[in-house]
Write a protein that holds these residues in place. Sequence first.
Motif, mmCIF file in Angstrom:
data_model
loop_
_atom_site.group_PDB
_atom_site.id
_atom_site.type_symbol
_atom_site.label_atom_id
_atom_site.label_comp_id
_atom_site.label_asym_id
_atom_site.label_seq_id
_atom_site.Cartn_x
_atom_site.Cartn_y
_atom_site.Cartn_z
ATOM 1 N N CYS A 92 0.865 -1.172 0.000
ATOM 2 C CA CYS A 92 0.000 0.000 0.000
ATOM 3 C C CYS A 92 0.905 1.226 0.000
ATOM 4 N N ALA A 93 0.516 2.244 -0.739
ATOM 5 C CA ALA A 93 1.265 3.495 -0.756
ATOM 6 C C ALA A 93 0.293 4.659 -0.674
ATOM 7 N N SER A 94 0.713 5.718 -0.015
ATOM 8 C CA SER A 94 -0.123 6.913 0.015
ATOM 9 C C SER A 94 0.684 8.108 -0.473
ATOM 10 N N SER A 95 -0.038 9.100 -0.958
ATOM 11 C CA SER A 95 0.622 10.318 -1.418
ATOM 12 C C SER A 95 -0.236 11.521 -1.045
ATOM 13 N N PRO A 96 0.421 12.665 -0.826
ATOM 14 C CA PRO A 96 -0.320 13.844 -0.369
ATOM 15 C C PRO A 96 -1.285 14.391 -1.413
ATOM 16 N N SER A 97 -0.958 14.144 -2.679
ATOM 17 C CA SER A 97 -1.865 14.554 -3.742
ATOM 18 C C SER A 97 -1.677 13.615 -4.912
ATOM 19 N N LEU A 98 -2.683 13.590 -5.766
ATOM 20 C CA LEU A 98 -2.630 12.648 -6.890
ATOM 21 C C LEU A 98 -1.461 13.008 -7.801
ATOM 22 N N GLY A 99 -0.655 12.023 -8.128
ATOM 23 C CA GLY A 99 0.463 12.245 -9.027
ATOM 24 C C GLY A 99 1.765 12.599 -8.345
ATOM 25 N N SER A 100 1.711 12.907 -7.063
ATOM 26 C CA SER A 100 2.952 13.238 -6.352
ATOM 27 C C SER A 100 3.600 11.960 -5.823
ATOM 28 N N GLU A 101 4.744 12.132 -5.181
ATOM 29 C CA GLU A 101 5.506 10.969 -4.739
ATOM 30 C C GLU A 101 4.682 10.098 -3.794
ATOM 31 N N GLN A 102 4.915 8.812 -3.877
ATOM 32 C CA GLN A 102 4.185 7.843 -3.062
ATOM 33 C C GLN A 102 5.110 7.271 -1.993
ATOM 34 N N PHE A 103 4.540 7.031 -0.837
ATOM 35 C CA PHE A 103 5.271 6.471 0.289
ATOM 36 C C PHE A 103 4.652 5.120 0.626
ATOM 37 N N PHE A 104 5.503 4.129 0.693
ATOM 38 C CA PHE A 104 5.024 2.760 0.841
ATOM 39 C C PHE A 104 4.969 2.305 2.294
ATOM 40 N N GLY A 105 4.002 1.437 2.559
ATOM 41 C CA GLY A 105 3.975 0.712 3.814
ATOM 42 C C GLY A 105 4.882 -0.501 3.730
ATOM 43 N N PRO A 106 4.976 -1.255 4.842
ATOM 44 C CA PRO A 106 5.899 -2.399 4.884
ATOM 45 C C PRO A 106 5.421 -3.593 4.069
ATOM 46 N N GLN B 31 5.081 12.501 -17.211
ATOM 47 C CA GLN B 31 5.516 13.795 -16.684
ATOM 48 C C GLN B 31 6.377 13.692 -15.433
ATOM 49 N N SER B 32 6.228 12.607 -14.693
ATOM 50 C CA SER B 32 6.893 12.524 -13.386
ATOM 51 C C SER B 32 7.637 11.203 -13.282
ATOM 52 N N PHE B 33 8.821 11.290 -12.664
ATOM 53 C CA PHE B 33 9.721 10.138 -12.657
ATOM 54 C C PHE B 33 10.317 9.999 -11.260
ATOM 55 N N PHE B 34 10.391 8.771 -10.788
ATOM 56 C CA PHE B 34 10.770 8.524 -9.399
ATOM 57 C C PHE B 34 11.775 7.390 -9.324
ATOM 58 N N TRP B 35 12.663 7.500 -8.371
ATOM 59 C CA TRP B 35 13.578 6.408 -8.057
ATOM 60 C C TRP B 35 13.323 5.945 -6.625
ATOM 61 N N TYR B 36 13.186 4.629 -6.492
ATOM 62 C CA TYR B 36 12.988 4.014 -5.189
ATOM 63 C C TYR B 36 14.116 3.007 -4.953
ATOM 64 N N ARG B 37 14.447 2.844 -3.701
ATOM 65 C CA ARG B 37 15.417 1.831 -3.278
ATOM 66 C C ARG B 37 14.661 0.775 -2.487
ATOM 67 N N GLN B 38 14.956 -0.483 -2.766
ATOM 68 C CA GLN B 38 14.284 -1.564 -2.045
ATOM 69 C C GLN B 38 15.319 -2.567 -1.563
ATOM 70 N N TYR B 39 15.469 -2.644 -0.247
ATOM 71 C CA TYR B 39 16.324 -3.652 0.342
ATOM 72 C C TYR B 39 15.566 -4.977 0.363
ATOM 73 N N SER B 40 16.317 -6.053 0.354
ATOM 74 C CA SER B 40 15.721 -7.383 0.323
ATOM 75 C C SER B 40 14.746 -7.577 1.491
ATOM 76 N N GLY B 41 13.532 -7.960 1.172
ATOM 77 C CA GLY B 41 12.532 -8.208 2.206
ATOM 78 C C GLY B 41 11.855 -6.966 2.742
ATOM 79 N N LYS B 42 12.203 -5.807 2.204
ATOM 80 C CA LYS B 42 11.618 -4.546 2.662
ATOM 81 C C LYS B 42 10.785 -3.918 1.556
ATOM 82 N N SER B 43 10.095 -2.857 1.894
ATOM 83 C CA SER B 43 9.265 -2.174 0.900
ATOM 84 C C SER B 43 10.067 -1.051 0.235
#
Lengths: 113, 110
Positions: A92-106, B31-43
């Motif tokens: 699950c991920a949430s973001s402050p507004s649509l299209g902005s960066e998403q923050f994931f749960g565990p 329009q928007s591009f993101f980089w995420y890091r994911q450690y093994s077993g993590k989100s």
Amino acid sequence: GAGVSQSPRYKVAKRGQDVALRCDPISGHVSLFWYQQALGQGPEFLTYFQNEAQLDKSGLPSDRFFAERPEGSVSTLKIQRTQQEDSAVYLCASSPSLGSEQFFGPGTRLTVL
Amino acid sequence: QKEVEQNSGPLSVPEGAIASLNCTYSDRGSQSFFWYRQYSGKSPELIMFIYSNGDKEDGRFTAQLNKASQYVSLLIRDSQPSDSATYLCAVKGTGNQFYFGTGTSLTVIP
């Protein structure tokens, strides 16, 4: 501050059982997304909400999958009659507004036996 | 063709070197591009995002975007063993979905 939380963290289900996965987003975040991640793959989009409105559910793999966010905060992803191919990590991920960066749960790791 | 393509690696670099991670995407309207890091077993954990052509720097990380070539990259300077992880490129398409690549596995060798 508190991040996105998900429960349970691990779920083992027998084939045919129904499961419910919960997501509690960051307070004030209006957008909420559900993803499915298989081993060695990137997250695959399932569905998303803007407040309580489900705006896109095109990624749900079958009609056994159902998501809701009735009060625009906590969301539940329900899978009916689980199958082995449903085994994955559900993020699950949430973001402050649509299209902005998403923050994931565990994530919730679902294993269907 | 997948929406977002990444070289799955593994990519190995010595400690202190520059790691370069690449990503291409198919939706020219993205329009928007993101980089995420994911450690093994993590989100996945957000590293940075970029919206405009050019470079964006944040500490040891630099994101580069070339919309004409539909190409995004992430440079990690002075790589550390703690940078060893899978790096996911995500692209927001013309809708509101995020499309993720399969990730590039990076190992930084002490």
